[in-house]
Design a protein around this motif. Structure first.
Motif: not given
Length: 266
Positions: A41-45, A67-68, A146-162, A234-236
């Protein structure tokens, strides 16, 4: 162990590095992951798909296949932490939310890690360095994106929505400040996307290690909130979302290339 990356050599002074879209696993890692971790799930889909128009424009593209969860190509080989806040290391042992990736007692041992470092991490970075050198020798300068992506909400890494767009330049060390300003100014025409420079994500090992403005290598990391182009549950991949986002992405790349041509050409 198969070749751990794909390298497409382009015709522009631009290399797009993609260290985290891979989904392949080594047999040892595959056997050890928890059921949840098997979803990766933590893939840069879909990052290669999102950047396909940039590749067609003429960019060189280096994309990881593994995979990472096998190894994080955006961490230094000595695994020195890049952030003082919560993060994951060279050989991740947890999800972004802190839960274990591996079944109890099955995390990779030192021998396995050394093999992965030699067979996957090192070849990726050798290819990256060689392509940067080829492009700089050809054009006199090169832009590393350097191209990356991440879920917009990850409370452990940052507050609120990225923010939607998270530009990282190692607090200004990896590229000219004028280039950073040009990229931020470009975003003004796409005001429905939020943006930040050197916020939570300042650039990982690739940006920090290879960015060398004094040597005409200008590096920018772009961490994109995945809600901009896909369904985060869904990662779609979303064609509708990505169509709008690709317009911005193309504008950013063309802005960066124009700045480099105007300021760095021989």
């Amino acid at each position: 162990m198969t070749n751990g990356f794909e390298l497409h050599q382009g015709r522009l002074p631009l290399l797009v590095s993609m260290p985290h879209p891979g989904t392949q696993l080594t047999p040892e890692i595959a056997r050890a992951l928890t059921a949840r971790a098997q979803r990766l799930e933590d893939t840069d889909w879909h990052i290669p798909l999102l950047y396909q128009p940039i590749r067609e424009l003429g960019a060189s593209v280096l994309s990881a296949r593994y995979s990472r969860y096998v190894v994080d190509l955006n961490r230094p080989a000595d695994d020195k932490p890049l952030y003082s806040t919560a993060t994951t290391g060279l050989f991740p042992g947890t999800f972004f939310d802190g839960e274990p990736l591996f079944e109890a007692g099955k995390a990779p041992d030192d021998t396995t890690k050394a093999t992965i470092l030699h067979n996957i991490w090192q070849p990726y970075h050798q290819a990256l360095a060689q392509e940067l050198a080829r492009l700089r020798d050809t054009f006199g300068y090169v832009l590393l994106w350097d191209a990356h992506s991440i879920k917009s909400v990850v409370p452990r890494l940052f507050e609120g929505k990225l923010p939607d767009l998270n530009f990282g330049t190692a607090d200004g060390a990896s590229c000219a400040p004028e280039l950073s300003r040009a990229l931020l100014d470009c975003c003004d025409a796409f005001s429905h996307y939020s943006k930040v420079l050197n916020g939570r994500f300042k650039g990982g090992y690739i940006t920090r290690h290879y960015g060398a403005p004094q040597q005409n290598i200008h590096a920018v990391q772009l961490e994109v909130a995945q809600c901009c182009y896909m369904d985060e549950m869904s990662f779609a991949f979303s064609e509708e979302k990505s169509e709008h986002f690709r317009a911005l992405l193309s504008a950013l790349i063309n802005t960066a290339l124009a700045w480099c041509d105007q300021n760095l050409s021989r």
